[in-house]
Design a protein around this motif. Structure first.
Motif: not given
Length: 120
Positions: A20-35, A57-60, A68-77
């Motif tokens: 699965l993939s998910c892309a976020a778009s739009g204005r994201i404030a305080s991006i360093t707090t993003m989970v 990149d801390t995972t839970n 069995r499952f692996t979550i990861s981010r793209g380079n653009a976060k």
């Protein structure tokens, strides 16, 4: 306005894999707090956490998907992926992407959901 667009999912036999993939778009404030994360909801059940990943990149993971499952981010976060291996029929659910940020208060955004069906 933040939007989450999901892709992937579908029908697979038990033991198979999906991503699965998910892309976020739009204005994201305080991006360093993003989970970002994935949740799922099976028929007749409550929505439950599958996996989350922080900006650093801390995972839970839920116990049911660990190993069995692996979550990861793209380079653009702003993109998150979920690689699902060794799928089981009990993984069948609608999977939702979720974005949470903190900017004076908590903001939570959800994707539209994508169906994952695992046949036995």
């Amino acid at each position: 306005q933040v939007q989450l667009v999901e892709s992937g999912g579908g029908l697979v036999q038990a033991g198979g894999s999906l991503s699965l993939s998910c892309a976020a778009s739009g204005r994201i404030a305080s991006i360093t707090t993003m989970v970002m994360g994935w949740y799922r909801q099976a028929p007749g059940k409550q929505r439950e956490l599958v996996a989350t990943i922080t900006y650093s990149d801390t995972t839970n993971y839920a116990d049911s998907v660990k190993g069995r499952f692996t979550i990861s981010r793209g380079n653009a976060k702003n993109t998150v992926y979920l690689q699902m291996n060794s799928l089981k029929p009990e993984d069948t659910a609608v999977y939702y992407c979720r974005l949470r940020i903190f900017s004076n208060r908590e903001y939570v955004y959800w994707g539209q959901g994508t169906q994952v069906t695992v046949s036995s």
